[in-house]
Design a protein around this motif. Structure first.
Motif: not given
Length: 224
Positions: A10, A14, A17-18
């Motif tokens: 995870q 994340d 995406e960032n």
């Protein structure tokens, strides 16, 4: 039991995406936990490998990207990747594993052999391709690697080789890599390490053959 944690996966999702320094700095603690988990996984894989092969070195690649000469300026690799080098000049080939959400895979073989090794491999295939074809058509190689070798290849025959040679599909290649892909669910499953080890074991006949080719001349005499 050591396994790749879903929280680690995870974190990578994340990060993808960032992918910026501000977000990464704010989540450095999660990165450290995920990295430590990855180190445990790779260490366990090395331990398993060393029960049936000789491993000289392991390298866990940095998550930080070198963006100096890249159009992609995202600063981080949203994955963990590591390679295992076999020991000594007589054991050729290397193992690789990348864990990246939606794009995880392991690989083994010869990515960019130097020109001398590439010519030696091509000459071997030119003389007799029956042994390499028997290896890649073996049931275990088919099970884990779909019975094929990946790698860049020329559009035509290399200089000095016949375009119509029966082994031209192999001779054209510039690299010889076996690849197995994994889903995210497979990566975080409790048998992931066993599947990785089984895949690496299936590479051994290929590695043994290529090691023999690359340590002998065309007469089968040792060059070491």
């Amino acid at each position: 039991m050591i396994q790749f944690d879903k929280k680690s996966l995870q974190f990578l999702k994340d990060l993808k995406e960032n992918n910026n320094r501000e977000w990464f700095t704010e989540h450095k603690k999660e990165f450290t936990k995920a990295q430590n988990n990855a180190k445990e996984v790779y260490a366990a894989i090395r331990e398993k490998l060393e029960t049936h092969d000789e491993i000289e070195a392991f390298k866990l690649f940095r998550i930080y990207r070198d963006v100096r000469f890249s159009k992609d300026k995202t600063p981080f690799q949203p994955h963990f990747a590591g390679s295992f080098s076999r020991k000594g000049a007589h054991l050729r080939g290397g193992y690789y594993l990348r864990i990246r959400p939606g794009e995880s895979f392991l690989a083994g073989g010869f990515w960019e052999p130097n020109k001398e090794d590439l010519l030696r491999i091509r000459k071997e295939f030119e003389i007799d391709d029956s042994e390499i074809r028997a290896i890649i058509s073996d049931k275990n190689f088919i099970k884990y690697f779909e019975g094929k070798l990946e790698g860049e290849e020329l559009k035509t025959a290399p200089k000095g080789f016949e375009k119509e040679h029966p082994a031209i599909d192999l001779i054209r290649k510039k690299g010889f890599i076996a690849i197995r892909k994994f889903t995210d669910q497979e990566v975080i499953s409790d048998n992931f390490l066993e599947e990785v080890e089984a895949s690496y074991k299936a590479l051994r006949p290929f590695f043994d053959y290529m090691s023999d080719v690359l340590t002998t001349n065309l007469n089968g005499e040792s060059i070491l």
